[in-house]
Design a protein around this motif. Structure first.
Motif, PDB file in Angstrom:
ATOM      1  N   GLY A   1      19.056  61.909  72.631  1.00  0.00           N
ATOM      2  CA  GLY A   1      19.302  61.985  70.994  1.00  0.00           C
ATOM      3  C   GLY A   1      20.449  62.547  70.459  1.00  0.00           C
ATOM      4  N   ASP A   2      20.862  64.014  71.382  1.00  0.00           N
ATOM      5  CA  ASP A   2      21.970  64.596  70.802  1.00  0.00           C
ATOM      6  C   ASP A   2      23.144  63.795  71.055  1.00  0.00           C
ATOM      7  N   ILE A   3      24.167  64.446  70.091  1.00  0.00           N
ATOM      8  CA  ILE A   3      25.651  64.057  70.144  1.00  0.00           C
ATOM      9  C   ILE A   3      26.315  64.665  71.376  1.00  0.00           C
ATOM     10  N   VAL A   4      26.803  64.277  72.578  1.00  0.00           N
ATOM     11  CA  VAL A   4      27.611  64.910  73.433  1.00  0.00           C
ATOM     12  C   VAL A   4      28.924  65.350  73.306  1.00  0.00           C
ATOM     13  N   VAL A   5      29.040  66.539  73.165  1.00  0.00           N
ATOM     14  CA  VAL A   5      30.628  67.098  72.857  1.00  0.00           C
ATOM     15  C   VAL A   5      31.445  67.650  73.698  1.00  0.00           C
ATOM     16  N   GLY A   6      30.804  67.863  74.964  1.00  0.00           N
ATOM     17  CA  GLY A   6      31.632  68.052  76.122  1.00  0.00           C
ATOM     18  C   GLY A   6      30.980  68.296  77.288  1.00  0.00           C
ATOM     19  N   THR A   7      31.786  68.812  78.432  1.00  0.00           N
ATOM     20  CA  THR A   7      30.900  69.028  79.637  1.00  0.00           C
ATOM     21  C   THR A   7      31.335  70.403  80.225  1.00  0.00           C
ATOM     22  N   ALA A   8      30.364  71.115  80.624  1.00  0.00           N
ATOM     23  CA  ALA A   8      30.183  72.792  81.052  1.00  0.00           C
ATOM     24  C   ALA A   8      31.190  72.885  82.379  1.00  0.00           C
ATOM     25  N   TYR A   9      31.884  73.750  82.238  1.00  0.00           N
ATOM     26  CA  TYR A   9      32.627  74.256  83.498  1.00  0.00           C
ATOM     27  C   TYR A   9      31.818  75.384  84.104  1.00  0.00           C
ATOM     28  N   GLU A  10      30.907  75.713  83.579  1.00  0.00           N
ATOM     29  CA  GLU A  10      30.156  76.757  84.077  1.00  0.00           C
ATOM     30  C   GLU A  10      28.812  77.030  83.190  1.00  0.00           C
ATOM     31  N   ALA A  11      27.925  77.742  83.937  1.00  0.00           N
ATOM     32  CA  ALA A  11      26.560  77.900  83.327  1.00  0.00           C
ATOM     33  C   ALA A  11      26.631  79.054  82.151  1.00  0.00           C
ATOM     34  N   GLY A  12      25.708  78.960  81.129  1.00  0.00           N
ATOM     35  CA  GLY A  12      25.813  79.885  80.273  1.00  0.00           C
ATOM     36  C   GLY A  12      24.290  80.370  79.757  1.00  0.00           C
ATOM     37  N   VAL A  13      24.140  81.155  79.287  1.00  0.00           N
ATOM     38  CA  VAL A  13      22.885  81.719  78.308  1.00  0.00           C
ATOM     39  C   VAL A  13      23.122  82.179  77.087  1.00  0.00           C
ATOM     40  N   ASP A  14      22.199  82.212  75.948  1.00  0.00           N
ATOM     41  CA  ASP A  14      22.258  82.585  74.685  1.00  0.00           C
ATOM     42  C   ASP A  14      23.118  83.882  74.864  1.00  0.00           C
ATOM     43  N   GLY A  15      24.124  83.645  73.682  1.00  0.00           N
ATOM     44  CA  GLY A  15      25.350  84.584  73.330  1.00  0.00           C
ATOM     45  C   GLY A  15      26.585  84.656  74.497  1.00  0.00           C
ATOM     46  N   GLN A  16      26.363  84.123  75.455  1.00  0.00           N
ATOM     47  CA  GLN A  16      27.493  84.238  76.465  1.00  0.00           C
ATOM     48  C   GLN A  16      28.477  82.983  75.866  1.00  0.00           C
ATOM     49  N   ILE A  17      29.839  83.518  76.100  1.00  0.00           N
ATOM     50  CA  ILE A  17      31.125  82.648  75.883  1.00  0.00           C
ATOM     51  C   ILE A  17      31.278  82.039  77.353  1.00  0.00           C
ATOM     52  N   ILE A  18      31.481  80.717  77.244  1.00  0.00           N
ATOM     53  CA  ILE A  18      31.852  79.874  78.494  1.00  0.00           C
ATOM     54  C   ILE A  18      32.755  78.870  78.423  1.00  0.00           C
ATOM     55  N   ALA A  19      33.123  78.199  79.363  1.00  0.00           N
ATOM     56  CA  ALA A  19      34.414  77.392  79.075  1.00  0.00           C
ATOM     57  C   ALA A  19      33.591  75.898  79.191  1.00  0.00           C
ATOM     58  N   ILE A  20      34.251  74.985  78.361  1.00  0.00           N
ATOM     59  CA  ILE A  20      34.036  73.487  78.397  1.00  0.00           C
ATOM     60  C   ILE A  20      34.966  72.631  78.198  1.00  0.00           C
TER      61      ILE A  20
END
Length: 122
Positions: free
Chosen positions: A93-112
């Motif tokens: 049901g979420d709107i998909v806004v992109g695809t992750a290039y890497e895994a991440g956890v709360d507070g981490q900065i990642i590329a999408i």
């Protein structure tokens, strides 16, 4: 390694204080000003250069961009938005806004890779 590249940016006026919201998703308000997204919103882009209310901000609307994780994000997974405008694994049901290039956890900065076509995750 997380990097940005081939981005398409827009300069907008902040409709609220966005000075502490770098790398989060924003939308346009009724006056076409940038404001924070919450869960369920269709994002306009990702805030790259934040500022206070009424000041100019830079928003990335396409390309590879850095985002702040609000919870777990799975590499190569579909990205959604949480209540704080941060990236999370897209749920049904979420709107998909992109695809992750890497895994991440709360507070981490990642590329999408941003994909703002407004697709709903089944």
């Amino acid at each position: 390694m997380a990097v940005t590249q081939s981005r398409d940016n827009r300069t907008l006026v902040a409709g609220a204080d966005l000075s502490a919201k770098q790398f989060t998703f924003v939308k346009l308000d009724a006056a076409a000003k940038a404001v924070s997204c919450v869960d369920g919103d269709a994002a306009f882009g990702v805030l790259e250069v934040p500022a206070g209310t009424g000041k100019a901000v830079t928003v990335t609307v396409s390309g590879k961009v850095m985002v702040k994780c609000g919870n777990t994000v799975t590499i190569a997974g579909e990205v959604g938005i949480d209540a704080a405008g941060e990236a999370v694994d897209a749920a049904t049901g979420d709107i998909v806004v992109g695809t992750a290039y890497e895994a991440g956890v709360d507070g981490q900065i990642i590329a999408i890779e941003i994909d703002l076509a407004g697709n709903i995750k089944a």
